[in-house]
Design a protein around this motif. Structure first.
Motif, PDB file in Angstrom:
ATOM      1  N   UNK A  71       0.842  -1.200   0.000  1.00  0.00           N
ATOM      2  CA  UNK A  71       0.000   0.000   0.000  1.00  0.00           C
ATOM      3  C   UNK A  71       0.870   1.240   0.000  1.00  0.00           C
ATOM      4  N   UNK A  72       0.314   2.350  -0.461  1.00  0.00           N
ATOM      5  CA  UNK A  72       1.041   3.621  -0.432  1.00  0.00           C
ATOM      6  C   UNK A  72       1.172   4.115   1.015  1.00  0.00           C
ATOM      7  N   UNK A  73       0.141   3.897   1.814  1.00  0.00           N
ATOM      8  CA  UNK A  73       0.138   4.371   3.192  1.00  0.00           C
ATOM      9  C   UNK A  73       1.263   3.717   3.997  1.00  0.00           C
ATOM     10  N   UNK A  74       1.553   2.444   3.727  1.00  0.00           N
ATOM     11  CA  UNK A  74       2.605   1.753   4.469  1.00  0.00           C
ATOM     12  C   UNK A  74       3.956   2.423   4.253  1.00  0.00           C
ATOM     13  N   UNK A  75       4.187   2.937   3.045  1.00  0.00           N
ATOM     14  CA  UNK A  75       5.434   3.652   2.762  1.00  0.00           C
ATOM     15  C   UNK A  75       5.522   4.913   3.606  1.00  0.00           C
ATOM     16  N   UNK A  76       4.433   5.665   3.668  1.00  0.00           N
ATOM     17  CA  UNK A  76       4.439   6.925   4.403  1.00  0.00           C
ATOM     18  C   UNK A  76       4.636   6.713   5.903  1.00  0.00           C
ATOM     19  N   UNK A  77       4.044   5.662   6.450  1.00  0.00           N
ATOM     20  CA  UNK A  77       4.189   5.396   7.878  1.00  0.00           C
ATOM     21  C   UNK A  77       5.599   4.907   8.214  1.00  0.00           C
ATOM     22  N   UNK A  78       6.102   3.955   7.432  1.00  0.00           N
ATOM     23  CA  UNK A  78       7.417   3.390   7.732  1.00  0.00           C
ATOM     24  C   UNK A  78       8.535   4.386   7.459  1.00  0.00           C
ATOM     25  N   UNK A  79       8.392   5.181   6.396  1.00  0.00           N
ATOM     26  CA  UNK A  79       9.462   6.125   6.066  1.00  0.00           C
ATOM     27  C   UNK A  79       9.612   7.197   7.132  1.00  0.00           C
ATOM     28  N   UNK A  80       8.503   7.654   7.700  1.00  0.00           N
ATOM     29  CA  UNK A  80       8.602   8.687   8.729  1.00  0.00           C
ATOM     30  C   UNK A  80       9.217   8.122  10.009  1.00  0.00           C
ATOM     31  N   UNK A  81       8.972   6.840  10.279  1.00  0.00           N
ATOM     32  CA  UNK A  81       9.581   6.202  11.453  1.00  0.00           C
ATOM     33  C   UNK A  81      11.085   6.012  11.266  1.00  0.00           C
ATOM     34  N   UNK A  82      11.478   5.550  10.069  1.00  0.00           N
ATOM     35  CA  UNK A  82      12.905   5.300   9.834  1.00  0.00           C
ATOM     36  C   UNK A  82      13.695   6.601   9.683  1.00  0.00           C
ATOM     37  N   UNK A  83      13.022   7.707   9.511  1.00  0.00           N
ATOM     38  CA  UNK A  83      13.690   9.002   9.543  1.00  0.00           C
ATOM     39  C   UNK A  83      13.692   9.564  10.957  1.00  0.00           C
ATOM     40  N   UNK A  84      12.566   9.432  11.657  1.00  0.00           N
ATOM     41  CA  UNK A  84      12.414  10.072  12.964  1.00  0.00           C
ATOM     42  C   UNK A  84      13.255   9.405  14.052  1.00  0.00           C
ATOM     43  N   UNK A  85      13.270   8.091  14.086  1.00  0.00           N
ATOM     44  CA  UNK A  85      13.981   7.390  15.154  1.00  0.00           C
ATOM     45  C   UNK A  85      15.479   7.697  15.133  1.00  0.00           C
ATOM     46  N   UNK A  86      16.174   7.569  13.993  1.00  0.00           N
ATOM     47  CA  UNK A  86      17.600   7.920  13.999  1.00  0.00           C
ATOM     48  C   UNK A  86      17.858   9.383  14.343  1.00  0.00           C
ATOM     49  N   UNK A  87      17.009  10.299  13.837  1.00  0.00           N
ATOM     50  CA  UNK A  87      17.215  11.715  14.138  1.00  0.00           C
ATOM     51  C   UNK A  87      17.082  11.981  15.630  1.00  0.00           C
ATOM     52  N   UNK A  88      16.080  11.360  16.254  1.00  0.00           N
ATOM     53  CA  UNK A  88      15.925  11.498  17.691  1.00  0.00           C
ATOM     54  C   UNK A  88      17.081  10.887  18.461  1.00  0.00           C
ATOM     55  N   UNK A  89      17.591   9.746  17.976  1.00  0.00           N
ATOM     56  CA  UNK A  89      18.704   9.081  18.661  1.00  0.00           C
ATOM     57  C   UNK A  89      19.994   9.883  18.581  1.00  0.00           C
ATOM     58  N   UNK A  90      20.126  10.732  17.539  1.00  0.00           N
ATOM     59  CA  UNK A  90      21.306  11.598  17.474  1.00  0.00           C
ATOM     60  C   UNK A  90      21.449  12.413  18.759  1.00  0.00           C
ATOM     61  N   UNK A  91      20.311  12.811  19.324  1.00  0.00           N
ATOM     62  CA  UNK A  91      20.339  13.637  20.529  1.00  0.00           C
ATOM     63  C   UNK A  91      20.893  12.887  21.739  1.00  0.00           C
ATOM     64  N   UNK A  92      20.884  11.556  21.664  1.00  0.00           N
ATOM     65  CA  UNK A  92      21.328  10.740  22.800  1.00  0.00           C
ATOM     66  C   UNK A  92      22.701  10.119  22.604  1.00  0.00           C
TER      67      UNK A  92
END
Length: 405
Positions: free
Chosen positions: A63-84
């Motif tokens: 599905x197209x929606x699965x791309x949008x959900x997974x892509x935002x997670x795989x971008x957000x988690x590493x960016x947040x982890x940079x802070x730690x």
């Protein structure tokens, strides 16, 4: 929201490159440390083609929606982890290794996020608003760059250099968690009308290569011009206007920021024009304007002063909008639905990686080695000519022209 996060990270990593280099790649030479941090940033770009294939497969097979959900997670988690992340002084070699690994994960996300949002925007909205919907999705990237620069400005203004180097650099990365949570909230309720093909369960990449190679080549050619202009304006222009336009570095940066802000409005306007007057017509007008106007505008900018350079860069960004927006809309139409996500992702990311990634370096080499300061204008003209030729003579584009006019 995914594009906001993607380009927010792009901006803050670039603005904080010197501090990141000092904390994760210590060296007696500060320039070498900064270069190493840019190398870590570039490592993520190497993963974009792989991310394009992976997320394209997911979008066409599930599905197209699965791309949008997974892509935002795989971008957000590493960016947040940079802070730690611990620094090199705290954790030794583990610190730069962890930084590069997080950048690689982000690179996978970038390979699917932008193209996935464009496909979804075109398929989910009314056909008469395709241009505006695509413009909104694209403008998210510009807003992300502005937001990243603004956050870094606030943090660096509020903290002294020592505190900024010690711990303040973590704040912009930590704030990405809030942006990501907002994006996930809005995307959770998205409705996806795409249904994967039941008659053909082969891998989308294989279907694309087997049946739609001409469309793939045509789509790549369509995005060349916009990519050349964007990377010339967004990445190279600050150095060029400082060296040859008679501006200070701060004035060049200020103009770049103002033009990006104007660009958000201009992109929406270009999308509206495409919907009202015809996407193909606006695309061709933008390409012709790039060929005719690039050289005179750069001539005017060479020593033209602040106001002239601001006006010329704004006009170039208007031309970029007339090229980039229609190209994305038409690239969605050039691929059939069962390979659309894969085809668009590969086309955009190969162009971004090969053409966009090398453009600043090629321009700098051309200007310094030949002394010909109009090299950016020539690059824009050549890029527009290549794209104009491809949409005129490519079999895939001839077929598309018969459908859209």
């Amino acid at each position: 929201m995914g594009n906001v996060i993607e380009y927010y990270d792009f901006a803050i990593f670039g603005y904080l490159a010197a501090i990141i280099g000092a904390n994760f790649f210590p060296s007696e030479d500060p320039a070498a440390a900064t270069l190493a941090s840019f190398g870590a940033f570039a490592a993520g770009a190497l993963m974009r083609p792989i991310g394009a294939i992976a997320f394209g497969h997911l979008g066409d097979s599930l599905s197209r929606r699965s791309v949008l959900m997974l892509s935002i997670l795989t971008m957000a988690v590493p960016t947040g982890l940079f802070a730690l992340l611990p620094t090199y002084q705290q954790a030794g070699l583990f610190a730069p290794i962890a930084l590069v690994l997080l950048r690689l994960v982000q690179g996978l996300s970038v390979g699917g996020e932008f193209s996935g949002s464009i496909v979804f925007a075109n398929e989910s909205g009314p056909s008469r608003f395709k241009g505006v919907m695509t413009a909104i999705a694209t403008s998210g990237g510009l807003f992300g760059i502005l937001l990243g620069g603004f956050v870094c400005y606030l943090v660096t203004s509020a903290l002294d250099p020592h505190d900024m180097t010690e711990w303040g650099w973590r704040i912009p990365f930590a704030l990405s968690i809030l942006i990501s949570a907002t994006g996930l909230y809005f995307r959770h309720g998205l409705e996806d009308n795409y249904e994967p093909p039941e008659h053909d369960t082969s891998i989308p990449l294989m279907r694309l290569w087997r049946n739609h190679r001409a469309a793939l080549l045509g789509a790549f050619g369509a995005v060349v011009s916009g990519t050349v202009i964007f990377y010339t304006l967004a990445v190279y222009s600050v150095g060029w206007t400082t060296s040859y336009g008679g501006l200070s570095n701060s004035d060049s940066l200020q103009i770049g920021t103002i033009v990006l802000g104007i660009g958000m409005v201009v992109f929406i306007g270009a999308g509206y024009l495409a919907d009202r007057l015809g996407t193909m017509r606006i695309f061709r007008v933008g390409l012709v304007l790039a060929i005719l106007a690039a050289y005179p505008l750069y001539m005017a900018m060479s020593g033209g002063g602040y106001a002239v350079i601001l006006l010329c860069e704004t006009l170039l960004f208007c031309i970029l909008a007339l090229i980039l927006l229609p190209s994305y809309v038409l690239m969605v139409d050039i691929f059939p639905p069962d390979v659309r996500s894969t085809g668009l992702a590969i086309s955009v990311n190969v162009a971004e990686g090969i053409v966009g990634g090398s453009m600043p370096m090629v321009l700098q080499f051309a200007v310094t080695k030949t002394g010909f300061i109009m090299s950016p204008a020539v690059a824009i003209i050549l890029g527009a000519a290549i794209t104009l030729s491809i949409i005129a003579y490519s079999p895939a584009w001839r077929t598309l022209r018969h459908r859209v006019g």
